[in-house]
Write a protein that holds these residues in place. Structure first.
Motif, short mmCIF file in Angstrom:
data_model
loop_
_atom_site.label_atom_id
_atom_site.label_comp_id
_atom_site.label_asym_id
_atom_site.label_seq_id
_atom_site.Cartn_x
_atom_site.Cartn_y
_atom_site.Cartn_z
N UNK A 1 63.22 -62.10 44.10
CA UNK A 1 61.88 -61.72 43.22
C UNK A 1 62.40 -62.07 41.75
N UNK B 1 62.53 -65.64 41.04
CA UNK B 1 61.10 -66.10 40.74
C UNK B 1 60.43 -65.78 39.52
N UNK B 2 60.84 -64.57 39.02
CA UNK B 2 60.22 -64.08 37.75
C UNK B 2 60.84 -64.83 36.68
N UNK C 1 55.58 -58.66 38.87
CA UNK C 1 56.83 -58.36 39.24
C UNK C 1 57.14 -57.07 38.82
N UNK D 1 59.13 -68.28 36.70
CA UNK D 1 57.86 -68.28 36.03
C UNK D 1 57.71 -68.07 34.37
N UNK D 2 58.88 -67.17 34.30
CA UNK D 2 58.65 -67.04 32.60
C UNK D 2 59.40 -68.49 31.84
N UNK E 1 52.85 -64.22 29.89
CA UNK E 1 53.96 -63.60 30.29
C UNK E 1 53.52 -62.38 30.93
#
Lengths: 219, 85
Positions: free
Chosen positions: B7, B10-11, A102, B14-15, A95
């Motif tokens: 973005x 995307x984040x 980001x 991914x989380x 994480x």
């Protein structure tokens, strides 16, 4: 253009320049440098894999008698607990890596801190397990005891190294040393931490789950 | 603006992937625990093979999803996933 770390440098003359003023040193483009860094880290991990594979083979060969595989008498609930703690710490390291990619600095710092905390709790769990185990057997008492202290000791040493690595990353992160474009330190620490987790996946099975407790060890 | 929204998505993805991987690892660990601690499971004459197989799968999941081994030979994946900006 497809580029991998294993391709020869000469294929990329557009990003590589020969610098006569620096004794023939070749500046490498940042993205290319990252690939070399990754290759180096993976080679290091592979070298460590040989160490742990050897230890696992030793456990399989030595930790058995005429009835089959044997194991030391250990607290199953504690083994499951510390295994879960290490898995959750890997989640937080992942994480943290996603967060810094980001530019989410708050999540990065929080996740790194939690991973460090869980790593320390894991080490505390191993120390507690050692204390409990010493009431039943000694490292030099029988082969199961010797294997247990050796395997958990070597692994715990790597966990402590990983915690130190993560601490450096944490403090660097607080000082704003990483960004979405530049965070190799975070990535390498994460790779190391996940590797330590992978090792424990096998050690947990080898130490706690495979085989039976021989009568000479059980109390 | 569009890039920022992409973005953020995307984040979040991914989380979410990290959480799914953790749940999968947790389920496999629970199965390991049951196989390893149950006194008598008629399915297995020896627990060595099933436990080793599960451990290999768990290691594979970590190496693939947490350690991103595919980035070694396919770094373009990062760009596709929005990792490298």
């Amino acid at each position: 253009m497809s580029t991998t770390a294993l391709e020869p440098i000469a294929h990329h003359s557009t990003v590589i320049e020969h610098d006569g003023h620096h004794g023939g040193l070749i500046p490498i483009a940042p993205e290319r440098q990252l690939q070399f860094n990754r290759l180096g880290m993976w080679l290091f991990i592979i070298s460590e894999t040989f160490l742990f594979a050897g230890i696992l083979i030793m456990r399989i060969v030595l930790g058995r008698n005429e009835d089959g595989f044997t194991r030391p008498e250990l607290s199953q609930s504690l083994g499951l607990l510390i295994t879960s703690i290490l898995l959750v710490s890997s989640f937080f390291v992942n994480r943290a890596e996603v967060a810094i990619k980001h530019n989410d600095r708050f999540q990065f710092n929080l996740s790194t801190f939690l991973a460090i905390l869980l790593g320390l709790i894991f080490v505390g769990g191993v120390v507690y397990e050692w204390d409990e185990a010493l009431n039943h057997f000694k490292p030099d008492g029988h082969i199961e005891g010797g294997l247990f202290f050796f395997m958990t000791g070597v692994h715990a040493l790597h966990v402590i190294t990983g915690v130190l690595f993560l601490l450096i990353v944490f403090f660097n992160g607080i000082r704003g040393h990483y960004s979405s474009k530049s965070h190799w330190g975070v990535e390498s620490a994460a790779l190391y931490w996940h590797f330590v987790d992978v090792v424990w996946v096998f050690f947990y099975v080898a130490l706690y789950l495979i085989g039976t407790v021989p009568e000479t060890v059980a109390h | 603006m569009e890039h920022e929204t992409h973005s953020r998505k995307g984040k979040a993805a991914e989380y979410l992937q990290g959480i799914i991987v953790l749940v999968v690892l947790g389920v496999f660990t629970a199965i390991e625990y049951v196989i390893g601690t149950a006194d008598d499971i008629p399915l297995f004459s020896s627990t060595l093979i099933p436990l080793t197989l599960i451990a290999v799968v768990k290691a594979g999941v970590i190496i693939n999803y947490y350690m991103h081994i595919s980035h070694m030979w396919n770094p373009e994946d990062e760009v596709d996933e929005g990792h490298a900006e």
